[in-house]
Write a protein that holds these residues in place. Sequence first.
Motif, PDB file in Angstrom:
ATOM      1  N   GLY A  33      59.700  35.881  88.266  1.00 56.29           N
ATOM      2  CA  GLY A  33      59.880  34.616  87.008  1.00 56.29           C
ATOM      3  C   GLY A  33      61.398  34.009  87.558  1.00 56.29           C
TER       4      GLY A  33
ATOM      5  N   GLY B 154      60.047  28.073  79.092  1.00 52.49           N
ATOM      6  CA  GLY B 154      59.487  29.851  78.670  1.00 52.49           C
ATOM      7  C   GLY B 154      57.914  29.758  78.176  1.00 52.49           C
ATOM      8  N   ASN B 155      57.679  30.410  78.409  1.00 55.67           N
ATOM      9  CA  ASN B 155      55.508  29.784  77.619  1.00 55.67           C
ATOM     10  C   ASN B 155      55.907  30.280  76.542  1.00 55.67           C
TER      11      ASN B 155
ATOM     12  N   SER C 163      57.956  35.733  75.325  1.00 51.97           N
ATOM     13  CA  SER C 163      55.887  35.694  74.962  1.00 51.97           C
ATOM     14  C   SER C 163      55.769  37.183  75.613  1.00 51.97           C
ATOM     15  N   ALA C 164      56.532  37.191  76.361  1.00 48.58           N
ATOM     16  CA  ALA C 164      56.965  38.346  77.761  1.00 48.58           C
ATOM     17  C   ALA C 164      57.966  39.608  77.112  1.00 48.58           C
TER      18      ALA C 164
HETATM   19  C1  LIG Z   1      57.109  37.412  82.854  1.00 46.27           C
HETATM   20  C2  LIG Z   1      57.382  36.315  82.920  1.00 46.27           C
HETATM   21  C3  LIG Z   1      56.148  35.826  82.566  1.00 46.27           C
HETATM   22  C4  LIG Z   1      57.955  36.232  80.762  1.00 46.27           C
HETATM   23  O1  LIG Z   1      57.951  34.507  80.950  1.00 46.27           O
HETATM   24  P1  LIG Z   1      58.472  34.823  78.732  1.00 46.27           P
HETATM   25  O2  LIG Z   1      58.427  34.921  77.496  1.00 46.27           O
HETATM   26  O3  LIG Z   1      59.885  33.904  78.782  1.00 46.27           O
HETATM   27  O4  LIG Z   1      58.232  32.664  78.404  1.00 46.27           O
HETATM   28  C5  LIG Z   1      57.290  35.354  83.527  1.00 46.27           C
HETATM   29  O5  LIG Z   1      58.911  35.583  83.679  1.00 46.27           O
HETATM   30  C6  LIG Z   1      56.483  35.134  85.213  1.00 46.27           C
HETATM   31  O6  LIG Z   1      55.847  34.277  84.825  1.00 46.27           O
HETATM   32  N1  LIG Z   1      57.408  36.263  85.904  1.00 46.27           N
HETATM   33  C7  LIG Z   1      56.651  35.479  87.465  1.00 46.27           C
HETATM   34  C8  LIG Z   1      56.787  36.718  87.364  1.00 46.27           C
HETATM   35  C9  LIG Z   1      57.639  38.086  87.941  1.00 46.27           C
HETATM   36  O7  LIG Z   1      58.698  37.782  87.461  1.00 46.27           O
HETATM   37  O8  LIG Z   1      56.900  39.013  89.142  1.00 46.27           O
END
Ligand SMILES: CC(C)(COP(=O)(O)O)[C@@H](O)C(=O)NCCC(=O)O
Length: 242
Positions: free
Chosen positions: A97, A9-10, A124-125
Motif C-alpha cells: 500500500g 484512504g479507505n 480502516s485497516a
Molecule cells: C492495508 C491498507 C488497506 C491500509 O489502508 P487504510 O486503512 O489506510 O485505508 C492499504 O495499505 C492497502 O490497500 N494495501 C495493499 C496491500 C499491502 O499493503 O500489502
Amino acid sequence: MVDVVIDIGNTQMKWGRCNPTGISAIARLDRDPESWQQQRDDWELRPGTEWWLASVNPSFTEPLIDWLTDQGDVVHRIDHFRQVPVIVDVEFPERVGIDRLMNAAALRSELQPGQAVAIVDAGSAITVDWLTGDGRFLGGAILPGIGLMARALHQYTAALPLVTLHRAPPANPGRNTVEAIERGLFFAARSGIDALIRGYAQQAESPRVVWTGGYAPLLAQEGEIRPDLTLEGIRRVAEWNA
Ligand SMILES: CC(C)(COP(=O)(O)O)[C@@H](O)C(=O)NCCC(=O)O
Ligand SMILES: Nc1ncnc2c1ncn2[C@@H]1O[C@H](COP(=O)(O)OP(=O)(O)O)[C@@H](O)[C@H]1O
Ligand SMILES: [K+]
C-alpha cells in the motif's frame, strides 16, 4: 511546486496545505464534491494549483482527479515504490500500500543508525510496519481496524449491535453486550499491535514507535502520535520528484 498533498484512504481523504517547509493545515473530507469546493474556497486555491496525491482507494480517486482537472488544476500521482526513497525489501514491492510507504518516507530523514521504527497506522485497516535504521522497509502486518471489526460483528451476526468506540474501555469483564464488544474491539487492536511490535523487536534493538491514523489517539501508548505522517511523506516524496 507542491501546493497541496492528498492521502486517500479507505474511509476518508486528507488534504494537506503545503508551505516551503511543511504542512500548514489539514482537512479531512469525504466523497462529497461540495465539501471539496468548500475546502478549495477556504484555502483560496487558484486554478493551476499543483496537487500531489497518493491513494489506496481507486473508487475515491478517479472522481477527485476529474474534479480537480475541471478546476484547471494539475494533479501528480505517487503510485510506485520507485518514487519513494526507501528500500522496499519485501516479496512484491509494487503491491505494498502506497500509504505504508509514505509513512516510511516521512520518517526517512529522522532515522538513526541501528534504531528501527515500528510504524502503526490505525485507520480502516491497521498496519504495523518495520523500518530499519538504515532505511529499509521490511513489511509488517495488516489487521482489521476498529471500525471494520465493529461492522463485521454487527453485519455477520444476528444479535450484535453496531458499536462505536469512543474511549478506551477498562480491562474488567464487560457486564452487557455493548461493554463486551467495546473491550473486544479495543483489546484485539491494542494487544495485536503490542504483540507484533514485541515480536519484531526480538530481531533488533527496541524500536522507536510512531503512530498515525484516525484511531491513533485511542490506541497509542508508548511512542509518538504523528497525525499528519502520511501527508508529510507525500510532501517529501513530492519534493524529491517535483
Ligand atoms: C492495508 C491498507 C488497506 C491500509 O489502508 P487504510 O486503512 O489506510 O485505508 C492499504 O495499505 C492497502 O490497500 N494495501 C495493499 C496491500 C499491502 O499493503 O500489502
Ligand atoms: N479525530 C478524528 N478524526 C477523524 N477520524 C477519526 C478521528 N478519530 C477517530 N476517527 C476514525 O478514524 C477513521 C479514519 O481513519 P483514517 O486513518 O483516516 O482511515 P483511512 O486512512 O483508512 O481512510 C474513521 O473511521 C473515524 O471514525
Ligand atoms: K491504515
